[in-house]
Design a protein around this motif. Structure first.
Motif, short mmCIF file in Angstrom:
data_model
loop_
_atom_site.label_atom_id
_atom_site.label_comp_id
_atom_site.label_asym_id
_atom_site.label_seq_id
_atom_site.Cartn_x
_atom_site.Cartn_y
_atom_site.Cartn_z
N TRP A 75 0.84 -1.20 0.00
CA TRP A 75 0.00 0.00 0.00
C TRP A 75 0.87 1.25 0.00
CZ3 TRP A 75 -0.78 4.13 3.31
CH2 TRP A 75 -1.95 4.86 3.12
N GLY A 79 1.79 4.46 -3.17
CA GLY A 79 1.66 5.90 -2.97
C GLY A 79 2.99 6.63 -3.11
N THR A 194 -1.31 14.78 1.12
CA THR A 194 -1.75 13.75 0.19
C THR A 194 -1.72 12.39 0.90
OG1 THR A 194 -0.74 15.00 -1.64
CG2 THR A 194 -1.34 12.72 -2.08
N PHE A 200 -6.80 7.47 3.49
CA PHE A 200 -7.73 8.57 3.23
C PHE A 200 -9.01 8.43 4.05
CE2 PHE A 200 -10.95 10.66 0.40
CZ PHE A 200 -10.50 11.96 0.59
N LYS A 212 -9.42 16.09 -2.13
CA LYS A 212 -9.53 15.65 -3.51
C LYS A 212 -9.22 16.76 -4.52
CE LYS A 212 -12.85 11.94 -2.59
NZ LYS A 212 -14.23 11.43 -2.84
N PHE A 217 -3.67 13.78 -5.57
CA PHE A 217 -4.54 12.77 -4.96
C PHE A 217 -5.06 11.81 -6.02
CE2 PHE A 217 -8.87 11.30 -4.21
CZ PHE A 217 -8.77 10.70 -2.96
N TYR A 218 -5.44 12.37 -7.17
CA TYR A 218 -5.98 11.57 -8.28
C TYR A 218 -4.95 10.55 -8.77
CZ TYR A 218 -8.11 10.66 -12.89
OH TYR A 218 -8.67 10.07 -14.00
N GLN A 221 -4.07 7.91 -5.76
CA GLN A 221 -5.20 7.00 -5.61
C GLN A 221 -5.33 6.10 -6.84
OE1 GLN A 221 -6.64 6.77 -2.79
NE2 GLN A 221 -8.33 5.37 -3.25
N ARG A 224 -3.01 3.14 -6.71
CA ARG A 224 -3.51 2.14 -5.76
C ARG A 224 -4.71 1.39 -6.35
NH1 ARG A 224 -2.40 5.99 -0.68
NH2 ARG A 224 -0.37 5.12 -0.12
N GLU A 225 -5.52 2.07 -7.12
CA GLU A 225 -6.67 1.39 -7.72
C GLU A 225 -6.23 0.48 -8.85
OE1 GLU A 225 -9.63 4.31 -8.62
OE2 GLU A 225 -10.27 4.38 -6.52
N TYR A 229 -6.99 -1.87 -5.50
CA TYR A 229 -8.45 -1.87 -5.43
C TYR A 229 -9.13 -2.34 -6.71
CZ TYR A 229 -7.30 0.91 -1.34
OH TYR A 229 -6.78 1.34 -0.15
N HIS A 236 -14.61 7.13 -11.77
CA HIS A 236 -14.53 8.38 -11.00
C HIS A 236 -14.69 9.56 -11.96
CE1 HIS A 236 -13.20 5.95 -7.63
NE2 HIS A 236 -12.25 5.44 -8.39
#
Length: 269
Positions: A75, A79, A194, A200, A212, A217-218, A221, A224-225, A229, A236
């Motif tokens: 994780w 980031g 961030t 988050f 956001k 952040f975009y 994240q 990570r997605e 995730y 989004h």
């Protein structure tokens, strides 16, 4: 439409010099560590040491639990790695014109490629860490997924964001040297604001929208997605529209500012 066409032609013209950019980027990587014993290896050692420090402090020191059932180190890497690329690119690109003043004074040289050269230079290092990220996930038993291809999308998004920012900052630094210090300070705040080393979901729902608004952040994240995730970026809609609107505005301002100040660079340098 005129502004959009101007930006498109400006960027297209620059990417037409891709061979020159590639060669100068390779030279830039080598020149950074010229004379040191480890040479280019320092480019990989420094971020690796920082990741190890955060891992030791938070996982071994504070006993951080897995985040969303994923090992904390995985994780954390998702980031930290995009942040390193963003941070290094912004800082180096901001000083690209000052560092290459001898090229600025050459009438035939396309000065607008200098920030992009720094970005590509940082991209070489980033590509290595993306490969390492895949390997570490594999070691932990996570196989590559179709969602991982989104890394390419988020990487392109990062490049365009940094490019817009760098044309603004590199133009201003020539005339206002303090801009460089301000950039470093903003990036320090940006790192902690961030969700890179903190989750988050600890932010109260009513305040999440403000975090956001940070375009990084975009990207963070998104990495990570792509790896954890497994969510497609088009899910989004609001964040995607906001990010690309912000990026387009940065590009537009950066190009117009660069074009306006370019004739005065040689006089100041």
């Amino acid at each position: 439409m005129t502004a959009v066409k101007s930006i498109f032609m400006f960027i297209l013209d620059i990417f037409g010099s891709h061979r020159l950019i590639y060669e100068l980027a390779k030279k830039d990587v080598k020149s950074k560590y010229l004379g040191s014993y480890l040479g280019v290896l320092w480019a990989f050692v420094q971020p690796t040491v920082m990741i190890l420090i955060f891992w030791v402090v938070f996982q071994l020191g504070f006993r951080s639990m897995p985040v969303d059932n994923f090992p904390f180190i995985l994780w954390l890497l998702c980031g930290m790695i995009p942040w390193f690329f963003f941070n290094d690119s912004v800082i180096s690109a901001a000083n690209s014109i000052i560092e290459n003043s001898y090229l600025v004074k050459k009438v035939v040289f396309r000065v607008s490629v200098l920030p992009l050269i720094k970005i590509v230079s940082s991209l070489f290092i980033h590509a290595f860490f993306i490969v390492i990220l895949f390997l570490i996930f594999f070691v932990y038993g996570y196989m590559p997924s179709i969602y991982n291809i989104q890394v390419v999308y988020y990487l392109i998004a990062t490049i365009f964001l940094v490019l817009g920012i760098s044309w603004i900052t590199s133009s201003l630094v020539v005339f206002l040297k303090d801009i460089g210090q301000i950039i470093a300070m903003v990036l320090q705040f940006g790192f902690w604001l961030t969700p890179i080393i903190w989750a988050f979901n600890i932010v109260p729902a009513k305040y999440q929208i403000y975090f956001k608004l940070n375009p990084v952040f975009y990207i963070v994240q998104g990495y990570r997605e792509a790896f954890i995730y497994h969510t497609w970026f088009w899910k989004h809609t609001f964040l995607s529209v906001y990010f690309w609107t912000f990026t387009f505005v940065c590009l537009m301002i950066g190009i117009l500012l660069f074009k306006k100040l370019r004739p005065h660079f040689a006089d100041v340098l």
